[in-house]
Design an enzyme around this catalytic site. Structure first.
Site, PDB file in Angstrom:
ATOM      1  N   LYS A  28       0.871  -1.256  -0.320  1.00 10.69           N
ATOM      2  CA  LYS A  28      -0.116  -0.305   0.071  1.00 10.69           C
ATOM      3  C   LYS A  28       0.621   0.942  -0.419  1.00 10.69           C
ATOM      4  CE  LYS A  28      -4.309  -1.808   1.748  1.00 10.69           C
ATOM      5  NZ  LYS A  28      -4.939  -1.631   3.251  1.00 10.69           N
ATOM      6  N   ASN A  67      -5.191   2.049  -1.551  1.00 15.75           N
ATOM      7  CA  ASN A  67      -5.767   0.998  -1.862  1.00 15.75           C
ATOM      8  C   ASN A  67      -6.409   1.028  -3.419  1.00 15.75           C
ATOM      9  OD1 ASN A  67      -8.521   1.848  -1.307  1.00 15.75           O
ATOM     10  ND2 ASN A  67      -9.080   0.721  -0.346  1.00 15.75           N
ATOM     11  N   ASP A  88     -10.636   3.414   1.857  1.00 13.04           N
ATOM     12  CA  ASP A  88     -10.739   2.923   3.041  1.00 13.04           C
ATOM     13  C   ASP A  88     -11.558   3.891   3.846  1.00 13.04           C
ATOM     14  OD1 ASP A  88     -10.382   0.874   2.696  1.00 13.04           O
ATOM     15  OD2 ASP A  88      -7.849   0.420   3.769  1.00 13.04           O
ATOM     16  N   GLY A 113      -5.729   0.435  17.456  1.00  8.35           N
ATOM     17  CA  GLY A 113      -4.528  -0.120  16.660  1.00  8.35           C
ATOM     18  C   GLY A 113      -4.188   0.644  16.303  1.00  8.35           C
ATOM     19  N   ALA A 114      -2.789   0.991  15.755  1.00  3.81           N
ATOM     20  CA  ALA A 114      -2.323   1.504  14.645  1.00  3.81           C
ATOM     21  C   ALA A 114      -1.315   1.716  13.456  1.00  3.81           C
ATOM     22  CB  ALA A 114      -0.443   3.210  15.421  1.00  3.81           C
ATOM     23  N   GLY A 115      -2.001   0.783  12.812  1.00  2.00           N
ATOM     24  CA  GLY A 115      -1.502   0.257  11.736  1.00  2.00           C
ATOM     25  C   GLY A 115      -2.176   0.976  10.305  1.00  2.00           C
ATOM     26  N   GLU A 118       5.163   4.673  19.982  1.00  2.00           N
ATOM     27  CA  GLU A 118       5.967   5.331  18.769  1.00  2.00           C
ATOM     28  C   GLU A 118       5.174   4.797  17.844  1.00  2.00           C
ATOM     29  OE1 GLU A 118       6.984   2.615  20.572  1.00  2.00           O
ATOM     30  OE2 GLU A 118       8.027   1.044  19.389  1.00  2.00           O
ATOM     31  N   LEU A 162     -13.529  -3.192  12.828  1.00  2.00           N
ATOM     32  CA  LEU A 162     -13.379  -3.370  11.366  1.00  2.00           C
ATOM     33  C   LEU A 162     -13.076  -4.574  10.979  1.00  2.00           C
ATOM     34  CD1 LEU A 162     -13.020  -0.257  11.388  1.00  2.00           C
ATOM     35  CD2 LEU A 162     -10.182  -1.034   9.788  1.00  2.00           C
ATOM     36  N   GLY A 218     -16.832  -5.389  10.164  1.00  2.00           N
ATOM     37  CA  GLY A 218     -16.599  -3.751   8.878  1.00  2.00           C
ATOM     38  C   GLY A 218     -16.741  -4.423   7.730  1.00  2.00           C
TER      39      GLY A 218
HETATM   40  P1  NAP Z   1      -1.885  -3.725  10.281  1.00  2.00           P
HETATM   41  O1  NAP Z   1      -1.065  -3.138   8.594  1.00  2.00           O
HETATM   42  O2  NAP Z   1      -0.895  -4.717  10.361  1.00  2.00           O
HETATM   43  O3  NAP Z   1      -1.613  -2.887  11.363  1.00  2.00           O
HETATM   44  C1  NAP Z   1      -2.669  -3.695  12.752  1.00  2.00           C
HETATM   45  C2  NAP Z   1      -2.542  -3.245  13.850  1.00  2.00           C
HETATM   46  O4  NAP Z   1      -3.732  -3.727  15.671  1.00  2.00           O
HETATM   47  C3  NAP Z   1      -0.758  -2.164  14.666  1.00  2.00           C
HETATM   48  O5  NAP Z   1      -1.160  -1.608  15.042  1.00  2.00           O
HETATM   49  C4  NAP Z   1      -1.106  -3.928  15.014  1.00  2.00           C
HETATM   50  O6  NAP Z   1       0.214  -3.586  16.374  1.00  2.00           O
HETATM   51  C5  NAP Z   1      -2.275  -3.622  15.861  1.00  2.00           C
HETATM   52  N1  NAP Z   1      -2.467  -5.430  16.877  1.00  2.00           N
HETATM   53  C6  NAP Z   1      -2.623  -6.607  15.631  1.00  2.00           C
HETATM   54  N2  NAP Z   1      -1.818  -7.458  16.544  1.00  2.00           N
HETATM   55  C7  NAP Z   1      -2.454  -6.980  17.958  1.00  2.00           C
HETATM   56  C8  NAP Z   1      -2.496  -6.920  19.397  1.00  2.00           C
HETATM   57  N3  NAP Z   1      -2.728  -8.550  20.302  1.00  2.00           N
HETATM   58  N4  NAP Z   1      -3.053  -6.215  20.609  1.00  2.00           N
HETATM   59  C9  NAP Z   1      -3.410  -4.595  19.689  1.00  2.00           C
HETATM   60  N5  NAP Z   1      -2.495  -4.378  19.064  1.00  2.00           N
HETATM   61  C10 NAP Z   1      -2.378  -5.641  17.345  1.00  2.00           C
HETATM   62  O7  NAP Z   1      -3.174  -3.885   9.385  1.00  2.00           O
HETATM   63  P2  NAP Z   1      -4.252  -3.399   9.748  1.00  2.00           P
HETATM   64  O8  NAP Z   1      -4.151  -3.586   7.235  1.00  2.00           O
HETATM   65  O9  NAP Z   1      -4.615  -2.006   9.655  1.00  2.00           O
HETATM   66  O10 NAP Z   1      -5.588  -4.197   9.231  1.00  2.00           O
HETATM   67  C11 NAP Z   1      -6.619  -4.310  10.601  1.00  2.00           C
HETATM   68  C12 NAP Z   1      -7.592  -5.004  10.497  1.00  2.00           C
HETATM   69  O11 NAP Z   1      -8.955  -4.399   9.788  1.00  2.00           O
HETATM   70  C13 NAP Z   1      -7.307  -6.369   9.761  1.00  2.00           C
HETATM   71  O12 NAP Z   1      -8.120  -7.691  10.463  1.00  2.00           O
HETATM   72  C14 NAP Z   1      -8.522  -6.260   8.358  1.00  2.00           C
HETATM   73  O13 NAP Z   1      -8.630  -6.991   7.688  1.00  2.00           O
HETATM   74  C15 NAP Z   1      -8.886  -4.908   8.689  1.00  2.00           C
HETATM   75  N6  NAP Z   1      -9.663  -4.338   7.877  1.00  2.00           N
HETATM   76  C16 NAP Z   1     -10.507  -4.007   6.944  1.00  2.00           C
HETATM   77  C17 NAP Z   1     -11.315  -3.021   6.430  1.00  2.00           C
HETATM   78  C18 NAP Z   1     -12.468  -3.610   6.575  1.00  2.00           C
HETATM   79  O14 NAP Z   1     -12.581  -3.087   4.978  1.00  2.00           O
HETATM   80  N7  NAP Z   1     -13.539  -3.769   6.934  1.00  2.00           N
HETATM   81  C19 NAP Z   1     -10.201  -2.655   6.098  1.00  2.00           C
HETATM   82  C20 NAP Z   1      -9.147  -2.726   5.840  1.00  2.00           C
HETATM   83  C21 NAP Z   1      -8.356  -3.465   7.283  1.00  2.00           C
HETATM   84  P3  NAP Z   1       1.749  -3.668  16.276  1.00  2.00           P
HETATM   85  O15 NAP Z   1       2.326  -2.732  14.612  1.00  2.00           O
HETATM   86  O16 NAP Z   1       2.544  -3.994  17.047  1.00  2.00           O
HETATM   87  O17 NAP Z   1       2.051  -5.235  15.937  1.00  2.00           O
END
Ligand code: NAP
Length: 304
Positions: free
Chosen positions: A75, A96, A111, A144-146, A171, A242, A265
């Protein structure tokens, strides 16, 4: 309704790995629903083949591919290879959806508008509503901060929300807020999960919205929840997960058991796909047919 132009549309998803993507099903439903003919391909490129991305993008630029979705881990990787970004993609710093306009390669992030559109459709919230009743800014707590959190925070901040980001690595939370600082004028803060009990015990802020933007609770880890054990949810908050597979996560189940309104989501997933389809084809996406396709997959997975 059948397309008589003879054109065969060509879309795809770039990412790695691409195990259980819903996108082919959603876009196939969109093609069928609009009477268009075409295919949605999976371009699963491992990191060692990252150079092939440029070849793929050139096919979009030349019109051989009508549109691409992009997912993890590309991305942000694709950004330097695009000619233009929409203001949303530039603000979030990730795309995306890619399409070409007269040979110009454009990246968007659907998104953020998809999240906001689904939130509005589920809650009826409107930007100028005096909400809460005091007329203060509505307040959101985003777990979450991803990448997905970044889109959610951007969408909420642009819509006038005051946002708290809960990151397990502080961070990462700080970096998220820093990168959005020129695009959001509302207050934004970040804390770790350890800080949640103290924040929630404080009289203010009151949270109008609680969003899970972590993957916690996704199939197959369906018993996990990102919300700390032994901590009550904020009162009167709307809960948005989500995650859409399973349709009812542990996080959502506990919210409903606490008497809170809540959603998964799936609506956001369908809307981000619909907005991409509209970029690629210029047609109105058949959201009902796409939603039905998404439900069929989650039902199928639940029974698998
Ligand atoms: P990502 O970039 O990998 O970010 C995930 C975030 O969650 C990071 O901040 C991660 O921290 C944190 N995290 C992971 N495991 C954790 C835990 N056990 N406890 C606390 N924090 C945790 O993933 P993403 O792309 O943001 O996606 C996140 C979710 O959203 C996924 O399930 C995805 O399928 C969903 N999503 C849904 C839609 C929709 O249209 N509904 C769209 C986009 C995404 P670390 O970096 O420290 O691991």
């Amino acid at each position: 309704m059948t397309d008589t132009s003879g054109k065969s549309w060509h879309f795809g998803l770039l990412g790695y790995p691409l195990g259980h993507s819903f996108s082919p099903h959603l876009q196939t439903a969109a093609l069928l629903g609009t009477g268009l003919v075409g295919k949605y391909h999976l371009y699963s490129l491992p990191p060692e083949e990252v150079n092939s991305i440029i070849d793929l993008l050139n096919l979009v630029r030349s019109g051989e591919i009508d549109g691409l979705n992009v997912t993890i881990p590309y991305k942000q990787v694709v950004l330097p290879h695009l000619d233009e970004l929409t203001s949303t993609a530039a603000g979030i710093g990730a795309v995306n959806t890619i399409f070409a306009r007269a040979g110009v390669l454009v990246g968007d992030n659907t998104d953020a508008p998809a999240f906001l559109a689904d939130l509005v459709s589920k809650t009826g919230w409107r930007r100028d509503d005096p909400y809460p009743a005091t007329g203060k800014l509505p307040v959101a707590l985003v777990l979450g901060a991803g990448g997905a959190a970044r889109a959610v925070v951007y969408a909420l901040g642009q819509a006038g929300w005051h946002v708290w980001v809960v990151a397990r690595r502080i961070e990462q939370g700080r970096e998220l807020l820093f990168s959005l600082r020129h695009h959001i004028s509302q207050p934004m803060h970040t804390i770790t999960f350890d800080g949640l009990p103290v924040l929630c015990a404080a009289v203010a802020p009151k949270f109008d919205l609680l969003v899970n933007a972590t993957p916690v609770g996704m199939s197959p880890e369906v018993t996990h929840s990102p919300w700390p054990k032994n901590l009550d949810y904020p009162v009167n908050t709307y809960v948005y997960d989500l995650v859409y597979n399973p349709p009812e996560t542990a996080f959502l189940r506990a919210a409903s058991a606490s008497g809170l309104r809540a959603t998964n989501g799936l609506g956001m997933l369908v809307e981000q796909a619909a907005l991409a389809f509209e970029h690629w084809t210029g047609r109105t996406a058949p959201r009902g047919a796409m939603h039905a396709a998404a439900i069929r997959i989650t039902d199928g997975d639940a029974h698998a």
